[in-house]
Design a protein around this motif. Structure first.
Motif: not given
Length: 402
Positions: A359-380
């Motif tokens: 999971a750490m490797k995935k998020l360290a290399s994918d800034s678009a995924l970080v932003q997408q998941m962050g936005e989803t969490g914020h709206n949640h």
């Protein structure tokens, strides 16, 4: 409608239980005439935050005699026993005040071990959300030093099998008009024949830092909490080592640990063992605002806890547009979704470390995924906050109309 909140812990600008009490007080006072029963040592911070006479919100302060307080400060009296004695005093103090309310809601330190002493009341009584029912899976006991492991086994045995012999919980449950639990399954196990509902404790925790999304690049990871065995910081350090040990130190994302506790020396040894001194940092305790800044500028909050009622800091991360990495179990499994956190299914210790590492490797290399998941969490967070408050208010209303 008039409500008394029993809040042993209640203090502004604090995390954990003090923040829980403070947030409930603020939110309920927007809808009800609210009294908050708490300890005298919380008074200076409360009055500094809102003055001595806020609208619709009244504070009642009581404490145990000075000699008992001194015993507690000298560690000659356990926190549990002190809390038990304070609950007995709080009930007598409120009865002597002559204040009339419709609802008594026991809010903070809501372990099923001692869920207040609001027995045989003319007022309607609500308990919870009740927690303290989580236990550590056997494969994670290696995170505990020898003596702590022994204590953890006792905790597990008591939680699973001896709760039926706990007179305080059984009396509280018998005389409560409504029970709130942090997980649905706990309501089924511990609720008896009392009406209950699952309610995420952490959602009603405090003013979450719902800031705007920052545009500057994110980097690294954050871990926040006490460095104690049930938080399992070892899993986070070993996962980071597995994810980035083949990467040169200059290119590794930084990993900052915020908090302190008995496992600090253990964590230092692990950092030296894996030669992570240049990129893994034990930062100790910091002010809440600084922690929020660090979370908001990171790729993810790593929450490795193997036993926790909820996980308030993960909600803070979601409010700050930051994904979480956590286990899919206990309270944290109820708080999060797969769209806002990478959730690791509990398995063997080694598989768990590998799951966190991936999971750490995935998020360290994918800034678009970080932003997408962050936005989803914020709206949640924004969606469920008012829903949870309205749920509690509807419970109050239904009890008053009975």
């Amino acid at each position: 409608m008039k409500v008394l909140l029993s809040c042993y812990a209640c203090e502004p600008n604090r995390g954990s239980e003090p923040g829980v009490g403070w947030y409930w007080a603020q939110q309920m006072s927007k809808h009800c005439e609210t009294w908050v029963l708490t300890r005298s040592n919380n008074r200076p911070a409360i009055e500094a935050a809102i003055g001595t006479n806020p609208e619709n919100l009244h504070f009642l302060y009581t404490d145990l005699p000075d000699w008992i307080i001194r015993l507690k400060k000298r560690h000659m009296l356990s926190t549990s026993l002190y809390y038990f004695l304070w609950q007995a005093k709080a009930r007598r103090f409120f009865d002597a005040s002559g204040i009339q309310v419709d609802i008594i809601h026991h809010v903070t330190f809501n372990s099923f071990v001692i869920p207040g002493m609001w027995y045989r009341r003319k007022e309607k009584v609500v308990l919870g959300p009740l927690g303290g029912m989580s236990v550590t899976a056997p494969q994670y006991l290696r995170c505990f030093p020898t003596f702590a492991r022994f204590k953890e086994r006792i905790h597990t045995f008591r939680t699973k099998y001896l709760w039926r012999l706990n007179p305080f919980f059984l009396q509280a449950r018998k005389h409560a008009d409504f029970l709130l639990f942090t997980e649905e399954k706990n309501g089924k196990i511990y609720g008896g024949n009392r009406p209950y509902k699952a309610l995420i404790d952490a959602v009603l925790s405090k003013n979450l830092p719902c800031r705007e999304l920052i545009q500057s690049p994110r980097s690294g990871f954050v871990w926040a909490g006490v460095l104690e065995p049930w938080k399992a910081p070892q899993i986070a350090i070993e996962a980071y080592a597995r994810a980035f040990t083949d990467v040169s130190p200059e290119k590794r994302p930084p990993f900052k640990f915020f908090g302190d506790g008995s496992l600090r020396s253990c964590c230092e040894k692990l950092i030296r063992k894996y030669r992570l001194e240049k990129t893994v940092f034990l930062c100790g305790k910091v002010k809440q605002e600084q922690l929020w800044n660090e979370i908001q500028s990171s790729n993810a909050l790593v929450f490795s806890s193997v036993r926790d009622t909820s996980g308030n800091v993960v909600l803070e991360a979601m409010a700050l547009h930051t994904p979480g990495i956590c286990f899919q179990h206990q309270g944290i499994g109820s708080i999060t979704t797969d769209e806002c956190a990478i959730r690791i299914e509990p398995a063997t210790y080694e598989d768990s470390v590998s799951g966190f590492a991936d999971a750490m490797k995935k998020l360290a290399s994918d800034s678009a995924l970080v932003q997408q998941m962050g936005e989803t969490g914020h709206n949640h967070i924004l969606q469920i906050e008012n829903q949870r408050i309205n749920t509690v208010l509807s419970i109050y209303q239904s009890l008053v109309l009975k």
